[in-house]
Design a protein around this motif. Structure first.
Motif, short mmCIF file in Angstrom:
data_model
loop_
_atom_site.label_atom_id
_atom_site.label_comp_id
_atom_site.label_asym_id
_atom_site.label_seq_id
_atom_site.Cartn_x
_atom_site.Cartn_y
_atom_site.Cartn_z
N THR A 125 11.44 15.79 6.82
CA THR A 125 12.03 15.31 5.57
C THR A 125 13.54 15.12 5.72
N LEU A 126 14.20 16.07 6.35
CA LEU A 126 15.65 15.98 6.52
C LEU A 126 16.05 14.84 7.46
N ALA A 127 15.17 14.48 8.39
CA ALA A 127 15.50 13.42 9.35
C ALA A 127 15.17 12.03 8.83
N LEU A 128 14.43 11.92 7.72
CA LEU A 128 13.83 10.66 7.31
C LEU A 128 14.85 9.56 7.06
N ALA A 129 15.93 9.85 6.37
CA ALA A 129 16.89 8.81 6.00
C ALA A 129 17.65 8.26 7.20
N LEU A 163 6.50 11.35 4.24
CA LEU A 163 6.90 9.96 4.47
C LEU A 163 6.73 9.09 3.23
N VAL A 164 6.18 9.66 2.16
CA VAL A 164 5.96 8.88 0.93
C VAL A 164 7.26 8.29 0.40
N LEU A 168 1.33 7.58 -6.73
CA LEU A 168 2.45 7.52 -5.79
C LEU A 168 2.61 6.11 -5.22
N THR A 169 1.50 5.46 -4.95
CA THR A 169 1.57 4.08 -4.45
C THR A 169 2.19 3.16 -5.49
N LEU A 170 1.78 3.31 -6.73
CA LEU A 170 2.34 2.51 -7.81
C LEU A 170 3.84 2.77 -7.96
N TRP A 171 4.22 4.03 -7.84
CA TRP A 171 5.66 4.36 -7.90
C TRP A 171 6.44 3.64 -6.80
N ALA A 176 8.81 13.59 -1.54
CA ALA A 176 8.02 14.47 -0.69
C ALA A 176 7.52 15.68 -1.47
N LEU A 177 8.42 16.31 -2.25
CA LEU A 177 8.01 17.46 -3.04
C LEU A 177 6.93 17.07 -4.06
N THR A 178 7.12 15.94 -4.71
CA THR A 178 6.14 15.49 -5.71
C THR A 178 4.78 15.27 -5.06
N ALA A 179 4.77 14.64 -3.90
CA ALA A 179 3.51 14.35 -3.21
C ALA A 179 2.81 15.64 -2.79
#
Length: 423
Positions: free
Chosen positions: A144-148, A172-173, A274-277, A293-296
């Motif tokens: 998560t920390l590396a994603l951006a 990755l969402v 989540l896809t719609l978001w 990520a937390l939401t997913a």
């Protein structure tokens, strides 16, 4: 050389005190009433490791329900000096410390994420050090920390996490579509998973037997789906039973299968949401990846047919990452999860027998914990969905947001003003 600040020293001191207490309880120096929380490691994990060292997975054991890379985690303590249990504790403690190091570095001067990790994880109780979920959480936090900034690295880490326990792929969402960040991350994840599966297929036997065992699971007694059966038992409207089934205590009887199907349907609905978001979201900030990520992970947890106590460490790790990012909208969610942690310790192992008996105390404890998780998931969904309104009032400070709305000039850097103080 980086000089340790006083706030960093306090964080690490708090971590050391809390983790020493966890180890003391896990070793049995201080005993938790009613159950031996270390038995899974000493008996089940070690038994699996002895089978795995022969080059085959425990294909005849229905309690083996993990992707193939989890077998590597089971083997590591065999290669360390001392007993298997001591080696396992050392592995988990190392991953715990690595997670805190990542959170301290990511938080900069802010320490709320690190302190959430320091204070809330011990509240789950010694179970967190007697399961391998903390190892998986470390990989997910790093991804998560590396994603951006490093999407390919994030994808590799998410792929490794998925081969450990599936759920880390959810980080990755929130990958931004701009600059092909999402594409790079998902491609790296897919390649990593394929490479691990290939190596497992050509070098071992039974690496994918877990798929059949996992699919046959029912409604575990700590899951959200179990709450109607507790209510039915208390009111005399349901007359089923609780029994060991596919490695956990589950409800068995009328309507259980229908509830299990409904929980799977809710999981699919959550992923559709989540896809719609993702399709409608037009603003991607530094907080988007962590918040999504937390939401997913929350949605995956509350709609799962099983919620084991150690699952709380997944949620706390994801929440801690959110608190390291300026502009996160998940602070209320993080505190709800912090409250859920001690309730988890109460329902397992302290009063787990009351859950099995479906007493008023057991029903009250598990209902309070699970409803807190449901509330956290709903709050997370609402705040993620409304993220385009700008940073929350308690997020502190300006951000740089990127609009992905269609434009002739392409994505444009937009300054986002600090939100007004809520009165």
């Amino acid at each position: 050389m980086r000089i340790l600040t006083s706030s960093t020293v306090r964080v690490w001191t708090g971590w050391t005190v809390g983790r020493v207490l966890l180890v003391i309880v896990a070793l049995g120096v201080l005993r938790v009433p009613h159950t031996d929380v270390a038995s899974d490691v000493k008996v089940i994990y070690q038994g699996w490791a002895e089978v795995l060292r022969t080059g085959t997975f425990p294909m005849d054991d229905v309690t083996w329900q993990y992707p193939p890379l989890a077998g590597f985690v089971m083997l590591v303590p065999l290669w360390l000096p001392g007993s298997y249990f001591a080696g396992f504790l050392a592995l988990v403690a190392l991953c715990d410390a690595a997670t805190l190091h990542l959170l301290v570095r990511a938080g900069g001067g802010a320490r709320s994420g690190a302190w959430l990790w320091v204070a809330a994880v011990p509240l789950i109780g010694p179970t967190v050090y007697c399961r391998f979920d903390l190892v998986v959480t470390t990989v997910a936090v790093a991804a998560t920390l590396a994603l951006a900034a490093r999407p390919r690295l994030a994808g590799v880490l998410a792929g490794l996490g998925a081969m450990l326990k599936v759920w880390p792929v959810l980080v990755l969402v929130g990958a931004a579509p701009r600059g092909r960040i999402a594409g790079r991350a998902w491609a790296a994840c897919a390649v990593t998973c394929a490479a691990v599966c290939f190596l497992v297929a050509v070098s071992t036997h039974g690496g994918f037997s877990f798929l059949g065992f996992q699919g046959a699971r029912g409604i575990e007694v700590e899951s959200v789906g179990a709450l109607p059966f507790y209510a039915g038992s208390m009111t005399g409207l349901w007359h089923g039973r609780v029994a060991m089934h596919y490695g956990s205590l589950e409800f068995l009887g009328r309507h259980v299968h229908a509830t299990s199907v409904a929980m799977v349907a809710l999981s699919l609905l959550a992923f559709g949401l989540l896809t719609l978001w993702r399709l409608r979201n037009r603003v991607w900030t530094s907080a988007t990846a962590a918040d999504a990520a937390l939401t997913a992970v929350l949605l995956f947890t509350v709609t799962s047919r099983v919620i084991s106590p150690q699952y709380l460490v997944w949620l706390l790790g994801s929440a801690a990452v959110c608190l390291t990012v300026p502009g996160t909208r998940m602070r209320p969610v993080a505190w709800l999860l912090a409250v859920a942690a001690p309730l988890t310790f109460l329902e397992f192992p302290l009063y787990f027998g009351e859950l099995v008996k479906r007493s008023l105390l057991g029903t009250s404890l598990i209902s309070a914990r699970d409803l807190l998780l449901v509330a956290a998931a709903l709050v997370a969904c609402v705040r993620l969905w409304r993220a385009e309104d700008g940073p929350a009032a308690d997020d502190g400070g300006p951000l740089t947001a990127v609009s992905t709305a269609p434009s002739e000039r392409g994505p444009t850097e937009l300054p986002v003003r600090p939100a007004a103080t809520v009165r």
